[in-house]
Scaffold this motif. Structure first.
Motif, short mmCIF file in Angstrom:
data_model
loop_
_atom_site.label_atom_id
_atom_site.label_comp_id
_atom_site.label_asym_id
_atom_site.label_seq_id
_atom_site.Cartn_x
_atom_site.Cartn_y
_atom_site.Cartn_z
N PHE A 56 0.83 -1.20 0.00
CA PHE A 56 0.00 0.00 0.00
C PHE A 56 0.87 1.25 0.00
CE2 PHE A 56 -2.59 -3.29 2.13
CZ PHE A 56 -3.66 -3.32 1.24
N ASP A 57 0.29 2.35 -0.48
CA ASP A 57 1.06 3.59 -0.61
C ASP A 57 1.15 4.38 0.69
OD1 ASP A 57 -1.49 4.73 -0.42
OD2 ASP A 57 -1.60 5.20 -2.57
N GLY A 58 0.34 4.02 1.70
CA GLY A 58 0.44 4.66 2.99
C GLY A 58 -0.27 5.99 3.11
N HIS A 59 -1.12 6.35 2.15
CA HIS A 59 -1.84 7.62 2.24
C HIS A 59 -2.94 7.55 3.31
CE1 HIS A 59 0.50 9.05 -0.98
NE2 HIS A 59 -0.21 8.56 -1.99
N ALA A 60 -3.56 6.39 3.44
CA ALA A 60 -4.55 6.20 4.51
C ALA A 60 -3.84 5.87 5.81
CB ALA A 60 -5.50 5.06 4.14
N ALA A 111 4.29 0.93 -2.40
CA ALA A 111 5.05 2.13 -2.09
C ALA A 111 6.48 2.07 -2.58
CB ALA A 111 5.05 2.33 -0.56
N ASN A 112 6.97 0.90 -2.89
CA ASN A 112 8.40 0.73 -3.15
C ASN A 112 8.65 -0.58 -3.89
OD1 ASN A 112 8.14 -1.21 -1.02
ND2 ASN A 112 8.44 0.44 0.45
N ALA A 113 9.92 -0.86 -4.18
CA ALA A 113 10.28 -2.07 -4.93
C ALA A 113 9.90 -3.33 -4.17
CB ALA A 113 11.78 -2.06 -5.22
N TYR A 114 10.06 -3.31 -2.85
CA TYR A 114 9.69 -4.47 -2.04
C TYR A 114 8.19 -4.73 -2.15
CZ TYR A 114 9.12 -7.35 2.18
OH TYR A 114 8.82 -8.35 3.07
N HIS A 121 6.73 8.34 10.56
CA HIS A 121 6.53 7.00 10.00
C HIS A 121 5.80 6.17 11.04
CE1 HIS A 121 7.05 3.40 7.75
NE2 HIS A 121 7.98 2.88 8.54
N TRP A 122 4.62 5.64 10.68
CA TRP A 122 3.77 4.92 11.62
C TRP A 122 3.59 3.46 11.20
CZ3 TRP A 122 3.26 10.01 10.55
CH2 TRP A 122 3.20 10.89 11.65
N ARG A 145 4.37 6.31 4.48
CA ARG A 145 4.20 7.10 5.71
C ARG A 145 3.43 6.28 6.76
NH1 ARG A 145 4.01 12.55 7.26
NH2 ARG A 145 2.43 13.05 8.82
N ASN A 146 2.36 5.64 6.34
CA ASN A 146 1.55 4.80 7.21
C ASN A 146 1.68 3.34 6.76
OD1 ASN A 146 0.03 6.71 9.03
ND2 ASN A 146 -0.53 7.55 7.02
N ALA A 147 2.56 2.60 7.39
CA ALA A 147 2.70 1.17 7.11
C ALA A 147 1.88 0.43 8.15
CB ALA A 147 4.17 0.76 7.16
N CYS A 148 0.57 0.61 8.05
CA CYS A 148 -0.36 0.12 9.07
C CYS A 148 -1.44 -0.76 8.45
CB CYS A 148 -1.03 1.30 9.79
SG CYS A 148 0.12 2.46 10.56
N LEU A 149 -1.80 -1.82 9.16
CA LEU A 149 -2.83 -2.74 8.70
C LEU A 149 -3.87 -2.96 9.78
CD1 LEU A 149 -0.66 -5.58 7.07
CD2 LEU A 149 -1.82 -3.71 5.88
#
Length: 313
Positions: free
Chosen positions: A135-139, A151-154, A211-212, A280-284
């Motif tokens: 996910f791009d982390g906007h939410a 969001a990135n290569a990974y 970074h969350w 920015r938001n690496a949250c699930l």
């Protein structure tokens, strides 16, 4: 949508079904080792596999096979030799910063490896451990219904691996948020382990202030993985911890639990740290887990409750 091979719906309990008799893990790192240990404790005959011998204590306790997951012949030969009843895919590089500067190698390992695993399954169920970086982390947080935008290569490589395995119709993708625990002897330890080591040494620690994460205890990943394999689930499921927390706040909490100087924690903009490529938001969070009784005994632990107990052991 998450389903069970024994039939979808919240009335199904995985506790009445045995764990797979033989399980093969592609991967032998920190998370793979804990999944292997949990399955072994429940009675499965477990093997782990990787290019290099495992470093973590949990993985070293399992039977190990050398394999290059990027080789279709090697993967097929290993599956024929082990004859697993189920497969768990925890393969490929997980250092997100490294992956960002090595996108081709990252895609080859994760997507190419998943393609080779899929080709060798022959109807066997497979569990893929995936990531919040799809996910791009906007939410602020992302549920299963959120549309992936890596969001990135990974994240791009993991999403490609997800799609490869889901196409077999025999896969469960378990996306996990930032995994933590102590005793990580891998090449790049998780955030809790590395933070404890740095602070105990008296060295300053540069951490992003923007970074969350929803951190997940490694034991919870292992418990959910075993329960979901036992239940025969298919589809996509999210595992995030119950607390959304910034890296800097968590680092300060770790310092307090250690009795270390909190001034050693140096907050900085994410773009000026090694975390620049992270969302920015690496949250699930999960919109589905509450429907599945096999997960009821394993509610994810709160990171702030766990951290002092882990550090004191």
């Amino acid at each position: 949508m998450l389903e069970s091979a024994a039939g979808p719906g919240p009335g199904h309990s995985g506790d009445s079904r045995p764990v797979p008799e033989r399980v093969l893990l592609f991967g032998a790192g920190y998370v793979a080792g804990h999944i292997a240990a949990r399955l072994s404790a429940l009675g499965s005959e477990v093997a782990v596999s990787s290019r290099q011998p495992p470093l973590t204590a949990e993985s070293r306790r399992a039977r190990w096979h050398q394999v290059d997951v990027e080789s279709p012949d090697a993967v097929a030969a290993l599956v024929r030799r082990v004859r697993p009843d189920a497969v768990v895919a925890v393969h490929g590089p997980s250092d997100i910063t490294w992956c960002e500067t090595h996108p081709a190698e990252t895609m080859a390992a994760h997507h190419g490896g998943a393609r080779n695993i899929a080709a060798a399954l022959d109807g066997r169920p497979v569990l893929l451990i995936s990531t919040d970086n799809v996910f791009d982390g906007h939410a602020e947080s992302h549920g299963e219904s959120a549309v992936p935008e890596p969001a990135n290569a990974y994240g791009r490589a993991k999403l490609a691996a997800e799609r490869e395995l889901l196409a077999t119709q025999d896969a469960l993708v378990l996306r996990v948020s930032l995994v933590y625990g102590l005793g990580d002897t891998g090449a790049r330890p998780n955030f809790l382990t590395s933070t404890v080591r740095t602070l105990r040494s008296g060295r300053p620690l540069l951490v992003p202030e923007d970074h969350w994460n929803t951190p997940v205890l490694v034991d919870d990943v292992a418990h959910w993985s075993a329960a979901l394999l036992r239940a025969g689930r298919r589809g996509v499921l999210h595992l995030g911890g119950p607390r959304r927390i910034g890296r800097a706040a968590w680092a300060r909490h770790i310092a307090e639990a250690l009795g270390a100087d909190p001034a050693l924690v140096r907050p900085a903009p994410r773009t000026g740290t090694a975390y620049a490529c992270r969302p920015r938001n690496a949250c699930l969070h999960s919109e589905l887990a509450g429907r599945y009784p096999e997960l009821g005994p394993h509610p994810p632990a709160d990171v702030l409750h766990c951290t002092p107990a882990l550090i004191s052991t």
